[in-house]
Design a protein around this motif. Structure first.
Motif, mmCIF file in Angstrom:
data_model
loop_
_atom_site.group_PDB
_atom_site.id
_atom_site.type_symbol
_atom_site.label_atom_id
_atom_site.label_comp_id
_atom_site.label_asym_id
_atom_site.label_seq_id
_atom_site.Cartn_x
_atom_site.Cartn_y
_atom_site.Cartn_z
ATOM 1 N N ALA A 64 0.810 -1.215 0.000
ATOM 2 C CA ALA A 64 0.000 0.000 0.000
ATOM 3 C C ALA A 64 0.841 1.263 0.000
ATOM 4 C CB ALA A 64 -0.942 -0.009 1.206
ATOM 5 N N THR A 65 2.063 1.190 0.562
ATOM 6 C CA THR A 65 2.893 2.388 0.589
ATOM 7 C C THR A 65 3.371 2.777 -0.810
ATOM 8 O OG1 THR A 65 4.853 1.046 1.105
ATOM 9 C CG2 THR A 65 3.664 2.012 2.957
ATOM 10 N N ALA A 66 3.509 1.818 -1.705
ATOM 11 C CA ALA A 66 3.897 2.135 -3.080
ATOM 12 C C ALA A 66 2.796 2.930 -3.767
ATOM 13 C CB ALA A 66 4.188 0.846 -3.855
ATOM 14 N N LYS A 179 1.309 2.249 5.996
ATOM 15 C CA LYS A 179 2.327 1.228 6.233
ATOM 16 C C LYS A 179 1.681 -0.045 6.762
ATOM 17 C CE LYS A 179 6.492 4.000 6.994
ATOM 18 N NZ LYS A 179 7.508 4.447 7.991
ATOM 19 N N GLY A 180 2.161 -1.175 6.262
ATOM 20 C CA GLY A 180 1.629 -2.458 6.695
ATOM 21 C C GLY A 180 0.401 -2.897 5.931
ATOM 22 N N GLY A 181 -0.094 -2.033 5.032
ATOM 23 C CA GLY A 181 -1.298 -2.363 4.291
ATOM 24 C C GLY A 181 -1.026 -2.996 2.937
ATOM 25 N N LYS A 182 -2.048 -3.600 2.378
ATOM 26 C CA LYS A 182 -1.983 -4.213 1.048
ATOM 27 C C LYS A 182 -3.036 -3.566 0.164
ATOM 28 C CE LYS A 182 -3.709 -8.331 0.278
ATOM 29 N NZ LYS A 182 -3.897 -9.808 0.248
ATOM 30 N N ALA A 183 -2.630 -3.158 -1.042
ATOM 31 C CA ALA A 183 -3.544 -2.549 -2.001
ATOM 32 C C ALA A 183 -3.862 -3.567 -3.095
ATOM 33 C CB ALA A 183 -2.913 -1.302 -2.611
ATOM 34 N N THR A 184 -5.131 -3.915 -3.220
ATOM 35 C CA THR A 184 -5.567 -4.911 -4.192
ATOM 36 C C THR A 184 -6.498 -4.264 -5.208
ATOM 37 O OG1 THR A 184 -5.453 -6.656 -2.517
ATOM 38 C CG2 THR A 184 -6.721 -7.129 -4.510
ATOM 39 N N THR A 194 -9.398 1.211 -9.372
ATOM 40 C CA THR A 194 -9.902 1.241 -7.997
ATOM 41 C C THR A 194 -9.196 0.173 -7.176
ATOM 42 O OG1 THR A 194 -12.073 2.066 -8.675
ATOM 43 C CG2 THR A 194 -11.924 1.005 -6.516
ATOM 44 N N TYR A 195 -8.602 0.593 -6.061
ATOM 45 C CA TYR A 195 -7.894 -0.302 -5.151
ATOM 46 C C TYR A 195 -8.644 -0.393 -3.823
ATOM 47 C CZ TYR A 195 -3.734 0.452 -8.131
ATOM 48 O OH TYR A 195 -2.846 0.528 -9.168
ATOM 49 N N GLU A 196 -8.578 -1.552 -3.204
ATOM 50 C CA GLU A 196 -9.039 -1.703 -1.820
ATOM 51 C C GLU A 196 -7.802 -1.931 -0.957
ATOM 52 O OE1 GLU A 196 -12.673 -3.850 0.269
ATOM 53 O OE2 GLU A 196 -11.117 -5.298 -0.314
ATOM 54 N N ILE A 197 -7.667 -1.107 0.079
ATOM 55 C CA ILE A 197 -6.505 -1.187 0.958
ATOM 56 C C ILE A 197 -6.939 -1.729 2.305
ATOM 57 C CG2 ILE A 197 -4.671 0.128 2.098
ATOM 58 C CD1 ILE A 197 -4.861 2.111 -0.254
ATOM 59 N N THR A 198 -6.277 -2.768 2.750
ATOM 60 C CA THR A 198 -6.582 -3.387 4.039
ATOM 61 C C THR A 198 -5.288 -3.606 4.810
ATOM 62 O OG1 THR A 198 -6.450 -5.596 3.030
ATOM 63 C CG2 THR A 198 -8.635 -4.584 3.155
ATOM 64 N N GLY A 199 -5.423 -3.787 6.099
ATOM 65 C CA GLY A 199 -4.283 -4.165 6.924
ATOM 66 C C GLY A 199 -3.420 -3.037 7.434
#
Length: 261
Positions: A64-66, A179-184, A194-199
């Protein structure tokens, strides 16, 4: 005045901060970006020289930080924009809608907007590291049209807003917050992804859905946490805007009367 109104008032101020933040800056700021304005971020200004990010496929994930870095870099380059913000799912009297314009200059973001919350229409300016609000009951403003709220202030109203959280105003803070998140990738359409960011720790177990164009400029942020959704929609990237604090003699000191009933 009911106690429930104080968080609602604070929320309206926090919406501007949530949308684009506030930090130390001059009293008045004008963004006169040389880029031509556009009606949506999908045709955003000031981004033609930046190579577009290759389209991602649905289901593809990245740190997610990228993604946050691409977004903050694009916002810093665009320098200004406009948007709308709304909330839903909150308790009675806390949901709000509004529109705003903002200017970004390095680590500083200033904003000016009009919001409706708890049955009141409020004008809000964030500049110089503080928030100015017009439209509150006079018993909250010392009889003046405007009231100045410092997120670091010790008065009750300032504390109420600070408890809701305020941003630093630097778009680059988005990188740390995710930080620590994932963008899908959820979907792609018309040059928008459209991305969903979790974590991410800052989401407190909630989710962030963000839609960006090929240069990384966002058109929509949708944050859902604890049953409350805040949606920000952005447009007119690069359009010149002017943010000006109200005259000092029109600004009162915040005061929160003792609640009755």
């Amino acid at each position: 005045m009911k106690k429930s109104l104080v968080p609602a008032i604070a929320l309206s101020g926090a919406l501007v901060l949530a949308g684009c933040g506030s930090s130390a800056s001059p009293t008045a700021a004008t963004s006169s970006s040389s880029s031509s304005s556009s009606s949506s971020s999908s045709s955003s200004t000031g981004s033609s020289a930046t190579p577009a990010t290759p389209a991602a496929a649905a289901g593809q994930s990245e740190d997610a930080t990228a993604l946050a870095t691409r977004i903050s870099d694009a916002m810093l380059k665009a320098k200004s924009g406009k948007g709308t913000i709304s909330t839903s799912g909150g308790s009675a009297g806390t949901n709000a809608t509004g529109s705003l314009q903002f200017a970004v200059d390095g680590a500083t973001t200033q904003a000016q907007g009009t919001f409706t919350v708890a049955g009141m229409t409020l004008e809000i300016v964030t500049t110089g590291g503080v928030v100015y609000i017009k439209g509150l009951p006079v018993q909250l403003t010392g009889g003046k049209p405007w009231v100045k709220i410092d997120p670091k202030g010790t008065d009750s109203l300032s504390k109420s807003m600070a408890q809701l959280g305020s941003n630093t105003g630097d778009p680059r803070a988005l990188v740390d917050s995710l930080k620590g998140g994932k963008a899908t990738v959820k979907s792609t359409s018309g040059g928008q992804t459209t991305y969903e960011i979790t974590g991410a720790t800052a989401l407190a177990g909630g989710t962030l859905e963000v839609t960006v164009d090929g240069q990384g400029l966002p058109s929509t942020f949708k944050v859902t946490t604890s049953g409350v959704t805040v949606t920000a929609k952005y447009s007119d990237w690069g359009a010149p805007v002017t943010i000006t604090a109200p005259p000092a003699d029109q600004v009162g000191r915040p005061a929160v009367p003792t609640a009755t009933g």
